[in-house]
Write a protein that holds these residues in place. Structure first.
Motif, PDB file in Angstrom:
ATOM      1  N   SER A   1       0.829  -1.206   0.000  1.00 39.29           N
ATOM      2  CA  SER A   1       0.000   0.000   0.000  1.00 39.29           C
ATOM      3  C   SER A   1       0.864   1.256   0.000  1.00 39.29           C
ATOM      4  O   SER A   1       0.564   2.227  -0.706  1.00 39.29           O
ATOM      5  CB  SER A   1      -0.924   0.009   1.224  1.00 39.29           C
ATOM      6  OG  SER A   1      -1.796  -1.085   1.172  1.00 39.29           O
TER       7      SER A   1
ATOM      8  N   GLN B   1       2.377   1.732  -3.455  1.00 38.74           N
ATOM      9  CA  GLN B   1       1.392   2.269  -4.392  1.00 38.74           C
ATOM     10  C   GLN B   1       1.129   3.749  -4.131  1.00 38.74           C
ATOM     11  O   GLN B   1       0.973   4.527  -5.055  1.00 38.74           O
ATOM     12  CB  GLN B   1       0.065   1.503  -4.276  1.00 38.74           C
ATOM     13  CG  GLN B   1       0.051   0.190  -4.970  1.00 38.74           C
ATOM     14  CD  GLN B   1      -1.298  -0.484  -4.846  1.00 38.74           C
ATOM     15  OE1 GLN B   1      -2.051  -0.279  -3.892  1.00 38.74           O
ATOM     16  NE2 GLN B   1      -1.624  -1.319  -5.830  1.00 38.74           N
ATOM     17  N   ARG B   2       1.095   4.097  -2.878  1.00 38.81           N
ATOM     18  CA  ARG B   2       0.756   5.474  -2.497  1.00 38.81           C
ATOM     19  C   ARG B   2       1.884   6.456  -2.805  1.00 38.81           C
ATOM     20  O   ARG B   2       1.624   7.576  -3.216  1.00 38.81           O
ATOM     21  CB  ARG B   2       0.432   5.500  -1.003  1.00 38.81           C
ATOM     22  CG  ARG B   2       0.211   6.854  -0.410  1.00 38.81           C
ATOM     23  CD  ARG B   2      -1.266   7.182  -0.345  1.00 38.81           C
ATOM     24  NE  ARG B   2      -1.504   8.347   0.473  1.00 38.81           N
ATOM     25  CZ  ARG B   2      -1.542   9.586  -0.006  1.00 38.81           C
ATOM     26  NH1 ARG B   2      -1.351   9.809  -1.274  1.00 38.81           N
ATOM     27  NH2 ARG B   2      -1.785  10.597   0.787  1.00 38.81           N
TER      28      ARG B   2
ATOM     29  N   LEU C   1      -0.621  -7.872  -3.555  1.00 36.66           N
ATOM     30  CA  LEU C   1      -1.887  -7.530  -2.900  1.00 36.66           C
ATOM     31  C   LEU C   1      -2.996  -8.501  -3.306  1.00 36.66           C
ATOM     32  O   LEU C   1      -3.789  -8.932  -2.467  1.00 36.66           O
ATOM     33  CB  LEU C   1      -2.289  -6.093  -3.237  1.00 36.66           C
ATOM     34  CG  LEU C   1      -1.548  -5.003  -2.478  1.00 36.66           C
ATOM     35  CD1 LEU C   1      -1.898  -3.630  -3.034  1.00 36.66           C
ATOM     36  CD2 LEU C   1      -1.842  -5.072  -0.994  1.00 36.66           C
TER      37      LEU C   1
END
Length: 187
Positions: free
Chosen positions: A59, A62-63, A145
């Motif tokens: 996460s 990706q962020r 993920l």
């Protein structure tokens, strides 16, 4: 009429023999079992912690993508710091998948159902394969993920969530494995 002294003597001898038998035979077996069960539960907890680490690191990756080299909003120092953080998150993914694969026999074999054991072992092998592959980073993150979220729910989700999503989670996991197997491992 039995002698009360004889009754007390028999009761005392019985208590001593029982205590010795329990101390010599039962207690060591119970201590060994307690140790084994403690190791299994520790491995299961670490399994869950590594799954959460994978979700968290993916996460974050990706962020926080690296900005373009010509982006005027980013100084070279900030770009370097973000690159360092991304490298650290990839290191966490590497360590988590190494642990999952190396310890699969300890935690996977502790579940009673053959299907769930296979799910844990397949999950460990495929997550490590994705990290080791030569795919692009964004693709690796998406695949990790896609592998982790349904498996994590089946092992550590609330019972009604597991039951409600069991078919969908197994299907999503199988589709991700098919995608991994069907894609070339080079970008």
């Amino acid at each position: 009429m039995p002698n009360p002294l004889w009754t007390l003597l028999v009761a005392a001898v019985t208590a001593v023999v029982t205590a010795l038998a329990v101390g010599l035979f039962v207690t060591p077996r119970m201590e060994a079992r307690k140790k084994r069960l403690g190791e299994v539960h520790t491995a299961r907890d670490t399994f869950g912690a590594n799954m959460l680490r994978i979700i968290s690191a993916c996460s974050l990756l990706q962020r926080f993508e690296l900005p373009a080299a010509d982006d005027p909003d980013w100084t070279p120092v900030m770009r370097e710091r973000l690159a360092g953080e991304r490298s650290r998150w990839w290191q966490q993914l590497d360590e988590a998948t190494v642990w999952l694969l190396d310890n699969a026999a300890t935690y996977a074999g502790s579940w009673p159902n053959d299907r769930i054991i296979r799910l844990a072992i397949d999950y460990a092998g495929h997550t490590r394969a994705v990290v080791l592959s030569e795919r692009e980073e964004a693709t690796k993150v998406e695949l990790l993920l896609a592998l982790t979220v349904p498996v994590q729910r089946q092992f550590f989700g609330w019972p009604w969530s597991r039951a409600r999503n069991v078919v969908a989670d197994h299907r999503a996991f199988a589709e991700t494995i098919a995608l991994i197997s069907g894609e070339p491992s080079t970008p």
